[in-house]
Design a protein around this motif. Structure first.
Motif, PDB file in Angstrom:
ATOM      1  N   ALA A  79     -10.465 -92.698 -28.363  1.00  0.00           N
ATOM      2  CA  ALA A  79     -10.077 -93.448 -29.784  1.00  0.00           C
ATOM      3  C   ALA A  79      -8.746 -92.444 -30.183  1.00  0.00           C
ATOM      4  N   TYR A  80      -9.031 -91.403 -29.925  1.00  0.00           N
ATOM      5  CA  TYR A  80      -7.990 -90.368 -30.332  1.00  0.00           C
ATOM      6  C   TYR A  80      -6.664 -90.556 -29.826  1.00  0.00           C
ATOM      7  N   VAL A  81      -6.551 -90.937 -28.459  1.00  0.00           N
ATOM      8  CA  VAL A  81      -5.325 -91.464 -27.854  1.00  0.00           C
ATOM      9  C   VAL A  81      -4.711 -92.592 -28.492  1.00  0.00           C
ATOM     10  N   GLN A  82      -5.734 -93.455 -28.644  1.00  0.00           N
ATOM     11  CA  GLN A  82      -5.244 -94.761 -29.264  1.00  0.00           C
ATOM     12  C   GLN A  82      -4.641 -94.629 -30.758  1.00  0.00           C
ATOM     13  N   GLY A  83      -5.265 -93.652 -31.469  1.00  0.00           N
ATOM     14  CA  GLY A  83      -4.722 -93.413 -32.822  1.00  0.00           C
ATOM     15  C   GLY A  83      -3.463 -92.804 -32.739  1.00  0.00           C
ATOM     16  N   HIS A  84      -2.909 -91.979 -31.629  1.00  0.00           N
ATOM     17  CA  HIS A  84      -1.946 -91.011 -31.438  1.00  0.00           C
ATOM     18  C   HIS A  84      -0.642 -91.549 -30.886  1.00  0.00           C
ATOM     19  N   CYS A  85      -0.883 -92.721 -30.140  1.00  0.00           N
ATOM     20  CA  CYS A  85      -0.057 -93.156 -29.128  1.00  0.00           C
ATOM     21  C   CYS A  85       0.927 -94.084 -29.746  1.00  0.00           C
ATOM     22  N   GLY A  86       0.779 -94.383 -31.137  1.00  0.00           N
ATOM     23  CA  GLY A  86       1.892 -95.061 -31.756  1.00  0.00           C
ATOM     24  C   GLY A  86       2.167 -96.268 -31.285  1.00  0.00           C
ATOM     25  N   ASP A  87       0.989 -96.985 -30.763  1.00  0.00           N
ATOM     26  CA  ASP A  87       1.162 -98.359 -30.009  1.00  0.00           C
ATOM     27  C   ASP A  87       2.405 -98.438 -28.851  1.00  0.00           C
ATOM     28  N   ASP A  88       2.507 -97.328 -28.351  1.00  0.00           N
ATOM     29  CA  ASP A  88       3.569 -97.452 -27.416  1.00  0.00           C
ATOM     30  C   ASP A  88       2.890 -97.284 -25.932  1.00  0.00           C
ATOM     31  N   LEU A  89       3.232 -98.100 -25.195  1.00  0.00           N
ATOM     32  CA  LEU A  89       2.516 -98.334 -23.689  1.00  0.00           C
ATOM     33  C   LEU A  89       2.593 -97.083 -23.150  1.00  0.00           C
ATOM     34  N   VAL A  90       3.943 -96.470 -22.849  1.00  0.00           N
ATOM     35  CA  VAL A  90       4.285 -95.356 -22.049  1.00  0.00           C
ATOM     36  C   VAL A  90       3.495 -94.172 -22.613  1.00  0.00           C
ATOM     37  N   ASN A  91       3.557 -93.750 -24.009  1.00  0.00           N
ATOM     38  CA  ASN A  91       2.800 -92.850 -24.391  1.00  0.00           C
ATOM     39  C   ASN A  91       1.457 -92.868 -23.842  1.00  0.00           C
ATOM     40  N   LEU A  92       0.910 -94.279 -24.049  1.00  0.00           N
ATOM     41  CA  LEU A  92      -0.725 -94.297 -23.851  1.00  0.00           C
ATOM     42  C   LEU A  92      -1.053 -94.097 -22.378  1.00  0.00           C
ATOM     43  N   LEU A  93      -0.021 -94.526 -21.507  1.00  0.00           N
ATOM     44  CA  LEU A  93      -0.159 -94.390 -19.891  1.00  0.00           C
ATOM     45  C   LEU A  93      -0.058 -92.966 -19.582  1.00  0.00           C
ATOM     46  N   GLY A  94       0.938 -92.414 -20.462  1.00  0.00           N
ATOM     47  CA  GLY A  94       1.168 -90.950 -20.126  1.00  0.00           C
ATOM     48  C   GLY A  94      -0.011 -89.943 -20.436  1.00  0.00           C
TER      49      GLY A  94
END
Length: 158
Positions: free
Chosen positions: A92-107
């Motif tokens: 949930a923390y990652v979802q809130g901080h990835c900025g809806d950016d797939l690369v950030n999420l996968l990182g």
């Protein structure tokens, strides 16, 4: 957020909860490695130290449960529930901080939700058979399940 890139949405998948114990440990350790020192995720909640402690405890209980003892298995199951709870909070923390950016999420080490894809035309049901029911004048139609079918239409004629 609802736009798929390469068949993935920029939303964290919670499918990790279905991983077998050894794969879950590897998955969580990879997240810890990738998120350590990350500028995208500077203050993870729960902390990576808390997650590390939990995954270490889980790994110990997994090894102890190999003998099949009831107490060891119960202990392993409890440690798994605790670890999954913490990792869901981190997701949930990652979802809130990835900025809806797939690369950030996968990182972060988490996996993204896969976009649905068409399956194409479905085959007709196989192994059709009529059965007598307990109701006079009524027949039942049985057939094998068709993979990916959401519903079935049956037409009759006299």
């Amino acid at each position: 957020m609802n736009t798929a890139i390469n068949g993935l949405y920029s939303r964290v998948s919670l499918g990790f909860s279905r991983k077998i114990d050894t794969d879950l440990i590897t998955f969580v350790r990879n997240i810890i490695t990738l998120m350590t020192g990350s500028t995208q995720y500077p203050t993870p909640s729960p902390t990576l130290a808390t997650i590390t402690t939990s995954v270490n405890a889980f790994e110990v209980t997994v090894a102890e449960a190999l003998d099949g003892g009831k107490i060891a298995i119960a202990s392993r199951n409890a440690a798994r529930v605790e670890l999954l709870s913490l990792v869901r909070q981190l997701a949930a923390y990652v979802q809130g901080h990835c900025g809806d950016d797939l690369v950030n999420l996968l990182g972060s080490g988490f996996e993204a939700i896969k976009a649905p894809s068409p399956v194409g035309p479905l085959p007709a049901p196989q192994n059709l058979r009529l059965i007598l029911t307990e109701v006079s004048g009524e027949l039942g139609l049985r057939f094998d399940r068709v993979l990916n079918a959401a519903n079935y239409s049956v037409q009759t004629a006299i």
